[in-house]
Design an enzyme around this catalytic site. Structure first.
Site, PDB file in Angstrom:
ATOM      1  N   THR A 118      16.885 -35.907  11.711  1.00 58.85           N
ATOM      2  CA  THR A 118      16.306 -35.143  12.812  1.00 58.85           C
ATOM      3  C   THR A 118      16.431 -35.943  14.106  1.00 58.85           C
ATOM      4  OG1 THR A 118      14.066 -36.054  12.463  1.00 58.85           O
ATOM      5  CG2 THR A 118      14.613 -34.017  11.299  1.00 58.85           C
TER       6      THR A 118
ATOM      7  N   HIS B 113      14.283 -39.990  11.404  1.00 67.32           N
ATOM      8  CA  HIS B 113      14.185 -39.360  12.718  1.00 67.32           C
ATOM      9  C   HIS B 113      14.681 -40.318  13.782  1.00 67.32           C
ATOM     10  CE1 HIS B 113      12.817 -36.816  15.961  1.00 67.32           C
ATOM     11  NE2 HIS B 113      12.125 -37.818  16.477  1.00 67.32           N
ATOM     12  N   SER B 114      15.563 -39.837  14.664  1.00 69.68           N
ATOM     13  CA  SER B 114      16.061 -40.611  15.798  1.00 69.68           C
ATOM     14  C   SER B 114      16.719 -41.904  15.296  1.00 69.68           C
ATOM     15  CB  SER B 114      14.913 -40.869  16.775  1.00 69.68           C
ATOM     16  OG  SER B 114      15.392 -41.278  18.032  1.00 69.68           O
ATOM     17  N   MET B 115      16.231 -43.074  15.678  1.00 69.09           N
ATOM     18  CA  MET B 115      16.784 -44.319  15.157  1.00 69.09           C
ATOM     19  C   MET B 115      16.817 -44.296  13.636  1.00 69.09           C
ATOM     20  SD  MET B 115      15.269 -48.225  15.462  1.00 69.09           S
ATOM     21  CE  MET B 115      13.996 -47.959  14.192  1.00 69.09           C
TER      22      MET B 115
END
Length: 249
Positions: A120, A93-95
């Site tokens: 995501t 997720h993200s990073m």
């Protein structure tokens, strides 16, 4: 039957299984830790095991120096994962999505291609985020940015001692992602499945769609209600959909 703890620091080993054929390695967002994924364990059955990834500078690795070099971090993680006996599945997720992607590229080069990549809340790798550097902001401005980011409970911001403890890790994470630029490399061949929140201003569907260009395999994108951390509310659905995608592997 659970596998006993090992000395390897990279993984939360509590949810491993001797019957697993596939391991889903879950990479944290900036400022996040392996603990975030612990609540997912109840949704894992059969031959897919949950393996939260623990990065230096947080959780049980709090005493270690945080890492701000994403390429080096991906090198280390790919080397460790390549030595695991199970088939590799990655989630981020993200990073964590970018880190999972870079690990997937390295594993393909090493002859250990991943079976599926799930991402995501992060624009496709060629898109630079954040648009402006934030890791070296003055303390007050950096904390305000963290509030807007939404990763931590508001109670955390009321404890200066806790913030002082977390600040090196938080700044290192944001330094890592703001300096990331996708380097030339092999295209993935595994399926890629992506999700984003419909009210995440920094990650609109148009920024998630180019993830499909990073693989020669199948690509699917879903948009769910919520902001940047829509994942917290919808994690049960996402885990179910991930399991469904892996049934065909």
């Amino acid at each position: 039957m659970s596998i006993p703890q090992t000395t390897a620091p990279w993984f939360d080993q509590r949810f491993r299984s001797v019957t697993a054929t596939h391991s889903l390695y879950c990479f944290p967002f900036a400022g996040g830790s392996a603990t975030y994924y612990a609540a997912w364990e109840k949704y894992f059955t059969g031959r897919i095991e949950l393996v939260p990834v623990q990065l230096p500078g947080r959780g049980a690795r709090m005493a270690e120096q945080p890492v701000s070099d994403l390429a080096g971090l991906a090198d280390d993680l790919a080397e460790v994962i390549a030595g695991e006996p199970t088939e590799t599945v990655l989630f981020g997720h993200s990073m964590g999505a970018i880190l999972a992607f870079e690990v997937a590229r390295r594993l393909k080069t090493a002859g250990r291609p991943v079976r599926h990549l799930f991402v995501t809340g992060r624009p496709a790798p060629p898109i630079v985020r954040p648009r402006e550097p934030v890791s070296d902001l003055p303390r007050a401005e950096f904390i305000e940015m963290l509030r807007d980011y939404g990763a931590a409970d508001n109670a955390v911001f009321e404890h200066d001692d806790l913030l002082d403890l977390l600040m090196p890790m938080l700044r290192a994470d944001f330094s890592m992602i703001e300096r990331y630029r996708m380097a030339p490399g092999p295209q993935l061949s595994c399926p890629v499945t992506a999700w984003c929140g419909d009210s995440d201003p920094g990650v609109p569907p148009s920024a998630m769609a180019p993830w499909g260009e990073q693989t020669s395999g199948a690509f699917a994108l879903s948009v769910l209600p919520g902001g940047h951390f829509f994942l917290t509310e919808h994690h049960a659905r996402i885990v179910r959909e991930a399991h469904a995608a892996l049934r065909g592997v």
